[in-house]
Write an enzyme that holds these catalytic residues in place. Structure first.
Site, PDB file in Angstrom:
ATOM      1  N   ASP A  85       0.823  -1.201   0.000  1.00  0.00           N
ATOM      2  CA  ASP A  85       0.000   0.000   0.000  1.00  0.00           C
ATOM      3  C   ASP A  85       0.862   1.258   0.000  1.00  0.00           C
ATOM      4  O   ASP A  85       2.024   1.243   0.419  1.00  0.00           O
ATOM      5  CB  ASP A  85      -0.955   0.019   1.191  1.00  0.00           C
ATOM      6  CG  ASP A  85      -0.237  -0.016   2.535  1.00  0.00           C
ATOM      7  OD1 ASP A  85       0.720  -0.808   2.676  1.00  0.00           O
ATOM      8  OD2 ASP A  85      -0.627   0.744   3.449  1.00  0.00           O
ATOM      9  N   GLU A 146       0.155  -1.069   5.927  1.00  0.00           N
ATOM     10  CA  GLU A 146       1.227  -0.520   6.772  1.00  0.00           C
ATOM     11  C   GLU A 146       1.084   0.982   6.959  1.00  0.00           C
ATOM     12  O   GLU A 146       1.392   1.515   8.043  1.00  0.00           O
ATOM     13  CB  GLU A 146       2.586  -0.855   6.140  1.00  0.00           C
ATOM     14  CG  GLU A 146       3.785  -0.573   7.044  1.00  0.00           C
ATOM     15  CD  GLU A 146       4.326   0.845   6.921  1.00  0.00           C
ATOM     16  OE1 GLU A 146       5.162   1.230   7.773  1.00  0.00           O
ATOM     17  OE2 GLU A 146       3.922   1.570   5.987  1.00  0.00           O
TER      18      GLU A 146
END
Length: 377
Positions: A85, A146
């Site tokens: 991400d 994350e």
């Protein structure tokens, strides 16, 4: 054959990295993360690995677990922990498109941390093509959350780490080529003010603005910053109509602490701000927290020493230092599993529209990871 002799092709690497960058994958877009997983999963399968797509949860996208063939398949080995991400919303590619300029390669998420994941995969791809066998099995675990503190996959990362002997986190290398051994704690907070609505034109005095109260709270929060524990507010949203006194406002705050004791004092101070004033309620709730990964732990230093020796063979000096930016290395390091972080590529501008990597570091860091995988036992 030494890892120094592996046949890496810089132009081929750059060509195959490009789809990773041009597949935008912001944390809050589960469908985009699923597309990113598809791109990476194909490359992993083409490299000869066994892939497993793990369904997403809590509104987040899927994760990808990648295992390479090995005589000791299933036994404790090396875990490469990375995330797919980025902080960049869909459409950022138009503002920071993929391009090569003066030894740099640009694109959203390229430094944090798609290129780092890519060079770790490329290292294993070349090792297998050369017919070499790593002393330990190698697993890649690539997750989707994350950048928001890993609320959905922390347990997955910790469990996978506990099944392995070492953890390598290819987050971006520091400016001086150093890696990270130890990270400070990161705590997130959700802030809310509940005001009293009224018409902003003919009944302004009857209202109590949630936005105004939040605005007064922000400098108070950030004013609590010290050398040992910092506080910042990075998101704020409130109100519905400009002609209405706002009845609600929401914000998000982040704090960093060097020790667990500093963290708990900071948490207590933040939660202690909750209360009511002038008919407006201020509510603070604790969000995702990354634990302190204490720097200088013997198991981490021993792993660093092995990595530094490999770097020396490649012609660069690998320093180490603790870092204030959180990563999933916080979790594995806090568990006491030997962890080395920020082994990824060199670059600058992460989380900005100037995000880029140094092109030459792709080859260097691919060889570096190959050296790690072939050395650790």
């Amino acid at each position: 054959m030494s890892f120094l002799d592996l046949d890496f092709d810089n132009e081929d690497m750059i060509r195959r990295l490009r789809p990773w960058i041009e597949t935008e994958s912001p944390t809050f877009d589960a469908a985009a993360l699923a597309r990113m997983v598809d791109v990476v999963a194909f490359d992993c399968a083409a490299a000869g690995a066994t892939i497993e797509v793990i369904p997403g949860r809590m509104g987040c996208g899927p994760s990808l677990r990648v295992k390479f063939p090995h005589p000791d398949f299933g036994k404790p080995g090396i875990l490469v922990s990375g995330h797919l991400d980025t902080v960049h919303p869909i459409g950022t590619l138009a503002q920071n498109p993929w391009r090569r300029e003066e030894g740099r390669i640009y694109g959203p998420g390229i430094q944090d941390m798609k290129a780092g994941n890519f060079v770790a995969l490329e290292a294993m791809r070349r090792i297998m093509r050369a017919g070499l066998v790593t002393p330990l099995p190698v697993t890649l675990l690539l997750t989707p959350d994350e950048e928001i503190g890993t609320p959905a996959t922390r347990g997955l990362i910790e469990q996978e780490a506990l099944l392995n002997r070492y953890v390598v986190v290819p987050e971006p290398a520091l400016k001086d080529q150093s890696c990270v051994i130890g990270r400070y704690a990161i705590a997130r907070y959700n802030l809310e003010t509940r005001g009293v609505p009224s018409h902003a034109g003919w009944a302004l005095k009857d209202g109590r603005s949630a936005i105004a109260t939040m605005a007064r709270k922000i400098p108070l929060i950030e004013g609590m910053t010290s050398d040992d524990c910092t506080f910042s507010v990075g998101v704020i949203r409130g109100g519905t109509w400009v002609n209405c006194v706002s009845s609600s406002c929401f914000a998000e705050a982040l704090s960093m602490a060097k020790t667990d004791e500093d963290l708990e004092r900071g948490v207590a101070a933040m939660l202690g701000l909750s209360g009511s004033e002038n008919d407006v309620e201020f509510i603070v709730t604790r969000g995702v927290t990354r634990p302190v990964w204490k720097p200088g732990q013997p198991q981490d230093i021993a792993l660093y020493d092995r990595a530094a020796g490999i770097a020396t063979q490649l012609g660069f000096t690998l320093g180490h230092q603790p870092s204030g930016g959180g990563s999933d290395g916080n979790f594995t390091g806090a568990l006491g599993i030997p962890t080395i972080d920020s082994t990824g590529v060199l670059g600058a501008g992460l989380h900005t529209l100037n995000e880029h990597i140094i092109e030459s570091s792709l080859l260097e860091r691919a060889r570096f990871h190959a050296g790690l995988f072939l050395d650790l036992n």
